[in-house]
Design an enzyme around this catalytic site. Structure first.
Site, mmCIF file in Angstrom:
data_model
loop_
_atom_site.group_PDB
_atom_site.id
_atom_site.type_symbol
_atom_site.label_atom_id
_atom_site.label_comp_id
_atom_site.label_asym_id
_atom_site.label_seq_id
_atom_site.Cartn_x
_atom_site.Cartn_y
_atom_site.Cartn_z
ATOM 1 N N GLU A 129 0.852 -1.198 0.000
ATOM 2 C CA GLU A 129 0.000 0.000 0.000
ATOM 3 C C GLU A 129 0.885 1.244 0.000
ATOM 4 O OE1 GLU A 129 -2.814 -0.161 3.201
ATOM 5 O OE2 GLU A 129 -3.816 -1.907 2.319
ATOM 6 N N ALA A 132 2.286 1.216 3.382
ATOM 7 C CA ALA A 132 2.678 -0.079 3.966
ATOM 8 C C ALA A 132 3.387 -0.922 2.917
ATOM 9 C CB ALA A 132 1.453 -0.815 4.493
ATOM 10 N N GLY A 133 4.736 -0.850 2.934
ATOM 11 C CA GLY A 133 5.541 -1.625 1.972
ATOM 12 C C GLY A 133 6.228 -2.765 2.676
ATOM 13 N N SER A 134 7.426 -2.507 3.218
ATOM 14 C CA SER A 134 8.160 -3.554 3.934
ATOM 15 C C SER A 134 7.328 -4.080 5.100
ATOM 16 C CB SER A 134 9.487 -2.993 4.453
ATOM 17 O OG SER A 134 10.265 -2.540 3.374
ATOM 18 N N THR A 160 1.930 -4.570 -10.295
ATOM 19 C CA THR A 160 2.295 -5.027 -11.642
ATOM 20 C C THR A 160 1.075 -5.650 -12.318
ATOM 21 O OG1 THR A 160 4.500 -5.499 -10.808
ATOM 22 C CG2 THR A 160 3.904 -6.510 -12.929
ATOM 23 N N GLU A 245 7.357 -16.440 -4.880
ATOM 24 C CA GLU A 245 7.913 -15.259 -5.558
ATOM 25 C C GLU A 245 9.432 -15.197 -5.380
ATOM 26 O OE1 GLU A 245 6.382 -11.556 -3.972
ATOM 27 O OE2 GLU A 245 6.835 -10.476 -5.833
ATOM 28 N N ARG A 246 9.875 -15.435 -4.127
ATOM 29 C CA ARG A 246 11.305 -15.320 -3.838
ATOM 30 C C ARG A 246 12.075 -16.519 -4.376
ATOM 31 N NH1 ARG A 246 9.882 -12.966 2.193
ATOM 32 N NH2 ARG A 246 9.352 -10.873 1.445
ATOM 33 N N GLY A 343 31.260 3.550 -23.271
ATOM 34 C CA GLY A 343 30.216 4.534 -23.604
ATOM 35 C C GLY A 343 29.038 3.905 -24.322
ATOM 36 N N THR A 368 12.560 -5.936 0.087
ATOM 37 C CA THR A 368 13.875 -5.360 -0.241
ATOM 38 C C THR A 368 14.999 -6.256 0.301
ATOM 39 O OG1 THR A 368 13.916 -4.140 1.840
ATOM 40 C CG2 THR A 368 12.939 -3.010 -0.059
HETATM 41 C C1 LIG Z 1 8.033 -1.911 -10.311
HETATM 42 C C2 LIG Z 1 7.433 -2.436 -9.042
HETATM 43 C C3 LIG Z 1 6.495 -3.470 -9.108
HETATM 44 C C4 LIG Z 1 5.894 -3.952 -7.935
HETATM 45 N N1 LIG Z 1 4.908 -4.888 -8.037
HETATM 46 C C5 LIG Z 1 4.186 -5.209 -6.916
HETATM 47 C C6 LIG Z 1 3.024 -6.061 -7.015
HETATM 48 O O1 LIG Z 1 2.687 -6.559 -8.108
HETATM 49 N N2 LIG Z 1 2.305 -6.299 -5.889
HETATM 50 C C7 LIG Z 1 2.658 -5.760 -4.664
HETATM 51 O O2 LIG Z 1 1.947 -6.024 -3.707
HETATM 52 N N3 LIG Z 1 3.753 -4.973 -4.551
HETATM 53 C C8 LIG Z 1 4.515 -4.673 -5.642
HETATM 54 N N4 LIG Z 1 5.618 -3.843 -5.524
HETATM 55 C C9 LIG Z 1 5.945 -3.279 -4.207
HETATM 56 C C10 LIG Z 1 7.242 -3.776 -3.594
HETATM 57 O O3 LIG Z 1 7.101 -5.097 -3.114
HETATM 58 C C11 LIG Z 1 7.632 -2.753 -2.504
HETATM 59 O O4 LIG Z 1 8.076 -1.587 -3.196
HETATM 60 C C12 LIG Z 1 8.696 -3.254 -1.568
HETATM 61 O O5 LIG Z 1 8.200 -4.285 -0.752
HETATM 62 C C13 LIG Z 1 9.253 -2.118 -0.671
HETATM 63 O O6 LIG Z 1 8.231 -1.379 -0.072
HETATM 64 P P1 LIG Z 1 8.275 0.231 -0.161
HETATM 65 O O7 LIG Z 1 8.478 0.585 -1.575
HETATM 66 O O8 LIG Z 1 7.074 0.762 0.511
HETATM 67 O O9 LIG Z 1 9.578 0.643 0.632
HETATM 68 P P2 LIG Z 1 9.705 0.897 2.219
HETATM 69 O O10 LIG Z 1 9.154 -0.241 2.960
HETATM 70 O O11 LIG Z 1 9.182 2.264 2.522
HETATM 71 O O12 LIG Z 1 11.278 0.909 2.392
HETATM 72 C C14 LIG Z 1 12.102 2.052 2.193
HETATM 73 C C15 LIG Z 1 13.523 1.680 2.612
HETATM 74 O O13 LIG Z 1 13.546 1.366 4.029
HETATM 75 C C16 LIG Z 1 14.080 0.072 4.225
HETATM 76 N N5 LIG Z 1 13.431 -0.575 5.362
HETATM 77 C C17 LIG Z 1 12.106 -0.670 5.632
HETATM 78 N N6 LIG Z 1 11.895 -1.378 6.736
HETATM 79 C C18 LIG Z 1 13.126 -1.755 7.196
HETATM 80 C C19 LIG Z 1 13.589 -2.516 8.321
HETATM 81 N N7 LIG Z 1 12.752 -3.053 9.213
HETATM 82 N N8 LIG Z 1 14.924 -2.692 8.461
HETATM 83 C C20 LIG Z 1 15.796 -2.151 7.572
HETATM 84 N N9 LIG Z 1 15.422 -1.435 6.491
HETATM 85 C C21 LIG Z 1 14.105 -1.238 6.312
HETATM 86 C C22 LIG Z 1 13.814 -0.665 2.912
HETATM 87 O O14 LIG Z 1 14.670 -1.792 2.760
HETATM 88 C C23 LIG Z 1 14.053 0.439 1.908
HETATM 89 O O15 LIG Z 1 15.430 0.555 1.684
HETATM 90 C C24 LIG Z 1 6.268 -3.405 -6.680
HETATM 91 C C25 LIG Z 1 7.246 -2.400 -6.617
HETATM 92 C C26 LIG Z 1 7.810 -1.908 -7.774
HETATM 93 C C27 LIG Z 1 8.824 -0.806 -7.660
#
Ligand SMILES: Cc1cc2nc3c(=O)[nH]c(=O)nc-3n(C[C@H](O)[C@H](O)[C@H](O)COP(=O)(O)OP(=O)(O)OC[C@H]3O[C@@H](n4cnc5c(N)ncnc54)[C@H](O)[C@@H]3O)c2cc1C
Length: 390
Positions: A129, A132-134, A160, A245-246, A343, A368
């Site tokens: 979201e 809400a990523g990581s 995606t 996925e992983r 280049g 990540t």
């Molecule tokens: C092109 C693309 C396609 C994608 N497709 C999908 C999809 O199909 N479905 C879906 O659900 N998601 C999808 N994603 C989302 C993707 O899984 C997330 O971008 C990813 O999980 C990271 O979340 P965030 O971008 O919110 O980063 P954040 O969670 O905000 O992280 C920002 C930074 O903080 C670091 N960080 C966060 N928490 C910690 C911690 N506890 N300890 C240390 N470091 C931390 C991260 O490693 C990162 O460096 C996609 C993303 C992209 C860019």
């Protein structure tokens, strides 16, 4: 220990590579340049059988197993098919198709899988979201039961295939008090009332895949579209998706690493400076040797985790190690590939430029690198959430 693939697996990998070089790579390279998704390539891949690889024959699949599925994807990458196209395959067939197959009801499997396998329907998966990523479990999207429907409100980010999907597997909070057990998964069709997508997102790489937000405004979902048990959307469905996925999604990237080694070797032998091919300089030889070793190491990790999954062994930590190492080695390798091309490597005309942009997503998507390290270290040190030892 047996490191030998079967004759059928080797023949299959070769046939996919040959098909992809001729039929898919030209279409997807063009699509990537135009930042478009190639429906023509998708249809050809489906007709060749790529969409049905892991799925049961009763739905039109070929029950290939995890390792053979990975070999097929590796072959696409090795043929030079761009990462956007293979990621679109992964988002549809793995992130959306696999949970429907493994956790869906018979009716859900019969409804969605056959058309996903013929390529007619494309799927996607919404976990991330805007806020809400990581920490995906801190999601805000809710689904509230009302009569025989769930009413969903909220949004999902970076999804995606969202603009071209027929349906998505979506996680939402169904019980705010139950923590990880308060999240459930749903199959949401994109023509359900209250569903829409945001604008197409303009990305650095993976440009032959399309990405956008999913938006739910009182979106009405029939109760039979709950996927898996109520409350098991994160613990059950989410974990199943992330392990696959992983394990598997990086396979095309591992093939892409081999493709880069091949094109760099060719280039180094052809490009002359100081009166001889640059391949004669030790600095270039060492780069190519390192790239070969990295691609081989990545391949072994991939095959091992695929083998574990084929043998029904729990593989979440190994999947995280696989994803972490393959994506980080892939990024280093693609940087060296640009360097070897000098280049010219910086020019869009050369595939190493695209590879460099594409590879970066490997260390971000599906959790990540930092998150993979967090999970791996937690498993090694037997730590609970919050850092205390169990
Ligand atoms: C092109 C693309 C396609 C994608 N497709 C999908 C999809 O199909 N479905 C879906 O659900 N998601 C999808 N994603 C989302 C993707 O899984 C997330 O971008 C990813 O999980 C990271 O979340 P965030 O971008 O919110 O980063 P954040 O969670 O905000 O992280 C920002 C930074 O903080 C670091 N960080 C966060 N928490 C910690 C911690 N506890 N300890 C240390 N470091 C931390 C991260 O490693 C990162 O460096 C996609 C993303 C992209 C860019």
């Amino acid at each position: 220990m047996d490191f030998q693939l079967t004759e059928e697996q080797i023949a299959f990998r070769k046939s996919v590579e040959k098909f992809a070089r001729k039929e898919i790579e030209p279409l997807t390279t063009e699509a990537e340049r135009n930042s478009e998704f190639s429906f023509e390539a998708w249809k050809k891949m489906a007709d060749f059988g790529m969409m049905g690889l892991p799925f049961p024959e009763q739905y039109g699949g070929s029950e290939a197993g995890v390792l053979t599925t990975c070999l097929g994807m590796e072959a696409l990458g090795r043929a030079g098919v761009d990462a956007g196209t293979t990621m679109a395959w992964g988002a549809s067939q793995i992130l959306c198709g696999i949970p429907i197959w493994l956790l869906g009801t018979d009716e859900q499997k019969e409804k969605y899988l056959p058309k996903m396998i013929t390529g007619e329907w494309i799927g996607c998966m919404g976990l991330t979201e805007p806020g809400a990523g990581s920490d995906a479990a801190s999601m805000k999207t809710t689904a509230v039961k009302k009569g025989d429907k769930y009413i969903m409100n909220g949004s999902k980010m970076f999804i995606t295939n969202a603009p071209i999907a027929h349906h998505c597997v979506v996680m939402a909070v169904t019980d705010k008090e139950a923590g990880h057990f308060g999240i459930s998964a749903f199959i949401v069709e994109t023509d359900f009332p209250g569903f829409s997508t945001g604008k197409d997102l303009d990305k650095m790489g993976n440009r032959a895949s399309v990405t956008s937000e999913l938006i739910f405004e009182d979106c009405e979902i029939p109760e039979e579209n709950l996927l898996g048990q109520l409350g098991f959307g994160f613990i059950g469905v989410g974990k199943t998706i992330l392990e696959w996925e992983r394990s598997c999604l990086i396979a095309a990237g591992v093939g892409g690493m081999q493709y880069a080694v091949e094109i760099c070797t060719k280039y180094a032998l052809e490009r002359h400076q100081f009166g001889k091919p640059i391949a004669h300089f030790q600095a270039i030889k060492h780069k190519i040797a390192d790239m070969k070793v990295w691609s081989q190491a990545a391949r072994l990790l991939l095959y091992r985790v695929a083998w574990m999954k084929d043998n029904d062994q729990p593989a979440m930590v190994e999947a995280c190690m696989n994803k972490l190492m393959c994506s980080e080695l892939g990024m280093r390798l693609c940087e060296e590939a640009v360097q070897i091309h000098g280049g010219y490597g910086y020019m869009k005309e050369y595939p190493v430029e695209r590879g460099f942009r594409d590879a970066k997503l490997g260390t971000i998507g599906a959790g990540t690198s930092e998150v993979q390290r967090m999970i791996i270290s937690k498993a090694i040190m037997n730590l609970k959430r919050g850092g205390k030892k169990k």
